[in-house]
Design an enzyme around this catalytic site. Sequence first.
Site, PDB file in Angstrom:
ATOM      1  N   LYS A 171      -2.297   0.320 -12.926  1.00  0.00           N
ATOM      2  CA  LYS A 171      -3.230   0.229 -11.787  1.00  0.00           C
ATOM      3  C   LYS A 171      -3.292   1.550 -11.020  1.00  0.00           C
ATOM      4  CE  LYS A 171      -3.963  -1.737  -7.245  1.00  0.00           C
ATOM      5  NZ  LYS A 171      -3.419  -2.441  -6.080  1.00  0.00           N
ATOM      6  N   HIS A 212      -8.896   2.597  -6.706  1.00  0.00           N
ATOM      7  CA  HIS A 212      -9.581   3.234  -5.577  1.00  0.00           C
ATOM      8  C   HIS A 212      -8.584   4.101  -4.786  1.00  0.00           C
ATOM      9  CE1 HIS A 212      -7.749  -0.563  -4.691  1.00  0.00           C
ATOM     10  NE2 HIS A 212      -7.983  -0.505  -3.388  1.00  0.00           N
ATOM     11  N   GLU A 266      -7.439  -1.383  15.017  1.00  0.00           N
ATOM     12  CA  GLU A 266      -8.485  -1.554  14.009  1.00  0.00           C
ATOM     13  C   GLU A 266      -9.774  -1.980  14.699  1.00  0.00           C
ATOM     14  OE1 GLU A 266      -8.793  -3.212   9.488  1.00  0.00           O
ATOM     15  OE2 GLU A 266      -6.902  -2.758  10.411  1.00  0.00           O
ATOM     16  N   ASP A 300      -7.820   2.809   5.087  1.00  0.00           N
ATOM     17  CA  ASP A 300      -8.578   1.596   5.331  1.00  0.00           C
ATOM     18  C   ASP A 300      -9.353   1.295   4.060  1.00  0.00           C
ATOM     19  OD1 ASP A 300      -8.984  -0.350   7.583  1.00  0.00           O
ATOM     20  OD2 ASP A 300     -10.981  -0.178   6.734  1.00  0.00           O
ATOM     21  N   TYR A 344      -6.040  -8.918  -3.332  1.00  0.00           N
ATOM     22  CA  TYR A 344      -7.057  -9.344  -4.291  1.00  0.00           C
ATOM     23  C   TYR A 344      -6.747  -8.893  -5.718  1.00  0.00           C
ATOM     24  CZ  TYR A 344      -9.770 -10.218  -0.022  1.00  0.00           C
ATOM     25  OH  TYR A 344     -10.197 -10.685   1.200  1.00  0.00           O
ATOM     26  N   LYS A 351       0.849  -1.200   0.000  1.00  0.00           N
ATOM     27  CA  LYS A 351       0.000   0.000   0.000  1.00  0.00           C
ATOM     28  C   LYS A 351       0.878   1.241   0.000  1.00  0.00           C
ATOM     29  CE  LYS A 351      -4.136  -1.197   2.625  1.00  0.00           C
ATOM     30  NZ  LYS A 351      -4.904  -0.802   3.808  1.00  0.00           N
TER      31      LYS A 351
HETATM   32  P1  IMP Z   1      -6.913  -2.837   5.425  1.00  0.00           P
HETATM   33  O1  IMP Z   1      -7.225  -1.582   4.678  1.00  0.00           O
HETATM   34  O2  IMP Z   1      -5.550  -2.817   6.012  1.00  0.00           O
HETATM   35  O3  IMP Z   1      -7.976  -3.213   6.404  1.00  0.00           O
HETATM   36  O4  IMP Z   1      -6.841  -4.017   4.382  1.00  0.00           O
HETATM   37  C1  IMP Z   1      -7.758  -4.184   3.375  1.00  0.00           C
HETATM   38  C2  IMP Z   1      -7.452  -5.471   2.630  1.00  0.00           C
HETATM   39  O5  IMP Z   1      -8.122  -5.365   1.377  1.00  0.00           O
HETATM   40  C3  IMP Z   1      -5.983  -5.663   2.302  1.00  0.00           C
HETATM   41  O6  IMP Z   1      -5.308  -6.401   3.280  1.00  0.00           O
HETATM   42  C4  IMP Z   1      -6.048  -6.437   0.982  1.00  0.00           C
HETATM   43  O7  IMP Z   1      -6.247  -7.804   1.230  1.00  0.00           O
HETATM   44  C5  IMP Z   1      -7.304  -5.840   0.354  1.00  0.00           C
HETATM   45  N1  IMP Z   1      -6.973  -4.721  -0.534  1.00  0.00           N
HETATM   46  C6  IMP Z   1      -7.207  -3.389  -0.342  1.00  0.00           C
HETATM   47  N2  IMP Z   1      -6.764  -2.678  -1.391  1.00  0.00           N
HETATM   48  C7  IMP Z   1      -6.213  -3.561  -2.245  1.00  0.00           C
HETATM   49  C8  IMP Z   1      -5.564  -3.429  -3.502  1.00  0.00           C
HETATM   50  O8  IMP Z   1      -5.350  -2.345  -4.066  1.00  0.00           O
HETATM   51  N3  IMP Z   1      -5.152  -4.579  -4.061  1.00  0.00           N
HETATM   52  C9  IMP Z   1      -5.334  -5.800  -3.506  1.00  0.00           C
HETATM   53  N4  IMP Z   1      -5.929  -5.982  -2.345  1.00  0.00           N
HETATM   54  C10 IMP Z   1      -6.369  -4.877  -1.694  1.00  0.00           C
END
Ligand code: IMP
Length: 182
Positions: free
Chosen positions: A162, A167, A40, A69, A143, A16
Amino acid sequence: MRKSFDLFFVSSNNHKYQEAKSILDSFGIDLGFLKSNLEEIQSDSLRDIAVVKAQDAFSKFKRPIVIEDGGLFINSLDGFPGPYSSYVFKTIGNKGILNLLKKSRGAKFVSVITFCDDATLQSFEGKSSGKISEIQKGKGWGYDPIFIPDNVTKTFAELNNKNKLSHRYKALKEFSKWYLHK
Ligand code: IMP
């Protein structure tokens, strides 16, 4: 000599950060990284989760920070895994998601970016709609190998742009407009 940054991305997820850094670079904002596991809360609202994460990050580092998030929301599963995306990825993974789906494959990725400093707490949202592929394609993180954004035929993992469609890009673009005029 260590470089000093005005703004830090706080996350445990290096992927990220790399994407956020490259996106913010394109808007002229230099982004540092502070690796940390943040609080979280359990909630159906990404914004509520993001606000608590941002407050936790600011209380730890006492510097201007942004956190994210996000999640994958699948239409035929009433938005599952949504705020639980991270846990679901660690447990059933992409294979598990593909096994859950039949014909209807519409989905969206959502990102909430929250900025926090000693005076301001502000959130920005970005969405990318598309569909879940039939099989995994490409070598991306999370994903990415199963998500095909609208108007293209490749998964996020197979695309080399990408960071212009995602998003995360959309949320960070809104953030940049605000931050640069703050
Ligand atoms: P969090 O925002 O840390 O709660 O994690 C959200 C989860 O969604 C991540 O650990 C990924 O598994 C998935 N995710 C969020 N954004 C992406 C992306 O851009 N690519 C792939 N998976 C994503």
